[in-house]
Design a protein around this motif. Structure first.
Motif, PDB file in Angstrom:
ATOM      1  N   ASN A 159      -7.135   0.501  -8.542  1.00  0.00           N
ATOM      2  CA  ASN A 159      -7.412   0.335  -7.112  1.00  0.00           C
ATOM      3  C   ASN A 159      -8.170  -0.953  -6.839  1.00  0.00           C
ATOM      4  O   ASN A 159      -7.892  -1.654  -5.863  1.00  0.00           O
ATOM      5  CB  ASN A 159      -8.186   1.538  -6.572  1.00  0.00           C
ATOM      6  CG  ASN A 159      -7.273   2.701  -6.260  1.00  0.00           C
ATOM      7  OD1 ASN A 159      -6.159   2.511  -5.772  1.00  0.00           O
ATOM      8  ND2 ASN A 159      -7.738   3.907  -6.544  1.00  0.00           N
ATOM      9  N   ARG A 181       0.822  -1.206   0.000  1.00  0.00           N
ATOM     10  CA  ARG A 181       0.000   0.000   0.000  1.00  0.00           C
ATOM     11  C   ARG A 181       0.858   1.259   0.000  1.00  0.00           C
ATOM     12  O   ARG A 181       0.522   2.250  -0.644  1.00  0.00           O
ATOM     13  CB  ARG A 181      -0.942   0.005   1.198  1.00  0.00           C
ATOM     14  CG  ARG A 181      -1.965   1.116   1.103  1.00  0.00           C
ATOM     15  CD  ARG A 181      -3.159   0.910   1.996  1.00  0.00           C
ATOM     16  NE  ARG A 181      -3.893  -0.312   1.779  1.00  0.00           N
ATOM     17  CZ  ARG A 181      -4.779  -0.511   0.813  1.00  0.00           C
ATOM     18  NH1 ARG A 181      -5.009   0.429  -0.063  1.00  0.00           N
ATOM     19  NH2 ARG A 181      -5.425  -1.649   0.720  1.00  0.00           N
ATOM     20  N   ASP A 195      -6.790  -4.024  -4.500  1.00  0.00           N
ATOM     21  CA  ASP A 195      -7.558  -4.630  -3.422  1.00  0.00           C
ATOM     22  C   ASP A 195      -7.702  -6.136  -3.625  1.00  0.00           C
ATOM     23  O   ASP A 195      -7.670  -6.901  -2.665  1.00  0.00           O
ATOM     24  CB  ASP A 195      -8.934  -3.973  -3.316  1.00  0.00           C
ATOM     25  CG  ASP A 195      -8.849  -2.522  -2.861  1.00  0.00           C
ATOM     26  OD1 ASP A 195      -7.828  -2.151  -2.231  1.00  0.00           O
ATOM     27  OD2 ASP A 195      -9.798  -1.762  -3.144  1.00  0.00           O
TER      28      ASP A 195
END
Length: 115
Positions: free
Chosen positions: A105, A77, A109
């Motif tokens: 994104n 991250r 994830d």
């Protein structure tokens, strides 16, 4: 007479090597190295995620075979956030659209959830 010519032409070391068929030492295989565009650390290519710019937008490239300009990010991250905000767009020589950022994104994830 034939053996004498062989003895004179090839010293004993070469005759022994030819008889045993000694191979030359094999080369050490090198791993390809790539740089994370966010933190600038150099690591093995397989530990980083390749993102590629295509005419349709910016996409993750898990195989590393897609055509287009590519850049690499860690699966962390602390690299992904700054990478998507500025350094990735600069490395790919493009601007990231909202759709590209949303897609990347979601991908991040997904890979963080799998790890």
């Amino acid at each position: 007479m034939g053996r004498e010519l062989v003895s004179l032409a090839f010293p004993a070391v070469f005759r022994l090597a030819m008889a045993k068929k000694i191979k030359a030492p094999s080369r050490i295989k090198r791993l390809p190295q790539r740089t994370c565009v966010a933190c600038r650390q150099v690591q093995a290519k397989g530990t980083l995620v390749r993102l590629v710019r295509t005419p349709e937008g910016v996409f993750p490239d898990l195989d590393g075979k897609r055509p287009g300009r590519g850049a690499y990010l860690h699966k962390r991250r602390e690299c992904w956030g700054p990478g998507l905000s500025s350094s990735l767009a600069h490395a790919l020589r493009t601007t990231l659209t909202e759709h590209d950022q949303l897609r990347l994104n979601e991908f991040f994830d997904q890979i963080v959830g799998d790890s």
